[in-house]
Enzyme design. Structure first.
Site, mmCIF file in Angstrom:
data_model
loop_
_atom_site.group_PDB
_atom_site.id
_atom_site.type_symbol
_atom_site.label_atom_id
_atom_site.label_comp_id
_atom_site.label_asym_id
_atom_site.label_seq_id
_atom_site.Cartn_x
_atom_site.Cartn_y
_atom_site.Cartn_z
ATOM 1 N N GLY A 25 35.231 59.835 23.336
ATOM 2 C CA GLY A 25 35.672 58.927 22.236
ATOM 3 C C GLY A 25 34.658 57.168 22.579
ATOM 4 N N SER A 26 34.445 57.023 21.324
ATOM 5 C CA SER A 26 33.272 55.698 20.941
ATOM 6 C C SER A 26 33.227 55.603 19.356
ATOM 7 C CB SER A 26 32.149 56.141 21.955
ATOM 8 O OG SER A 26 31.882 57.587 21.360
ATOM 9 N N ARG A 27 32.090 54.755 19.619
ATOM 10 C CA ARG A 27 31.493 54.455 17.771
ATOM 11 C C ARG A 27 30.033 53.795 17.785
ATOM 12 N NH1 ARG A 27 33.352 47.976 17.001
ATOM 13 N NH2 ARG A 27 31.694 46.763 15.741
#
Length: 232
Positions: A189-191
């Site tokens: 999970g990240s961007r």
């Protein structure tokens, strides 16, 4: 045999970064089965989920000159004009930025948005706040990369989040990349932020689903000439 091949074609391979995790989950699952079979089935589900998380599917990338494709699977969380972080060296004027948020259910293999040469890679330690927040681009741990193209410089930033605590990069400064080529991975999970040259008009909207290596974020040349596609 054809049925087996058909099934294999529908199951994407696991990225090598996931081997230790999947192997660890599988080992724990065997132990749980030995202790109590219901626990083993729970472990089986978690092992399958881990393998799914580290999936590394092939993608068909449009490779016409000037196209910018999504570097990540996920949801377009922000499309704004904003001053880029200083480590990119892209100046102090606002530039178009497209942010893509990856949940734990998205494929986390990151791909180059354009064909170009890597001018700069800068790792910045930081916090692990919610990657959907705008300030995460400055406060969180991140790995920043600048790609030089015929149409200007493109900034790409891998940003860690609440769960993501490990940014992996497969590339080095000076290395050429083709559009859609794998360059990194962020665990759990990240961007991803993409900074476009001044005056570029993004072709995506907030809330839109993006597919790494396939969804077109912008056209640096404008127009819509014929496209060629490459599968990898």
């Amino acid at each position: 045999m054809s049925i087996v091949n058909s099934v294999r074609a529908q199951i994407p391979p696991i990225h090598r970064e996931g081997y230790p995790f999947v192997g660890g989950f599988a080992l724990v699952t065997l132990i749980l089965f030995w202790i109590w079979s219901p626990l083993g089935w729970i472990g089986t589900v978690l092992t399958i989920w881990c393998a799914y998380f580290f999936r590394n599917p092939a993608r068909t990338t449009p490779v016409r000159d000037g196209l910018v494709v999504s570097p990540a699977d996920g949801r377009v969380s922000m499309v704004v004009d904003i001053i880029p972080p200083p480590e990119l060296g892209l100046g102090a004027k606002p530039l178009p930025r497209v942010s893509i948020f990856m949940s734990v259910f998205n494929c986390h293999v990151n791909r180059s948005p354009v064909a170009g040469r890597i001018e700069r890679i800068v790792y910045s330690p930081g916090k692990f706040i919610n990657a959907e927040l705008d300030k995460a681009s400055e406060d969180n741990e991140r790995n920043s990369m600048v790609l030089s193209t015929e149409h200007g410089q493109i900034g790409v930033i891998q940003i860690a989040g609440l769960i993501a605590r490990r940014i992996v990069s497969f590339v080095r400064e000076g290395q050429p990349l083709v559009a859609g080529e794998r360059f990194g991975l962020i665990r759990f999970g990240s961007r991803l932020d993409v900074y476009l040259p001044e005056g570029t008009k993004p072709l995506v909207a907030e809330g839109q689903t993006a597919i790494a290596g396939e969804t077109i974020l912008a056209d640096l040349k404008g127009g819509d000439a014929g496209r060629i596609y490459r599968t990898d």
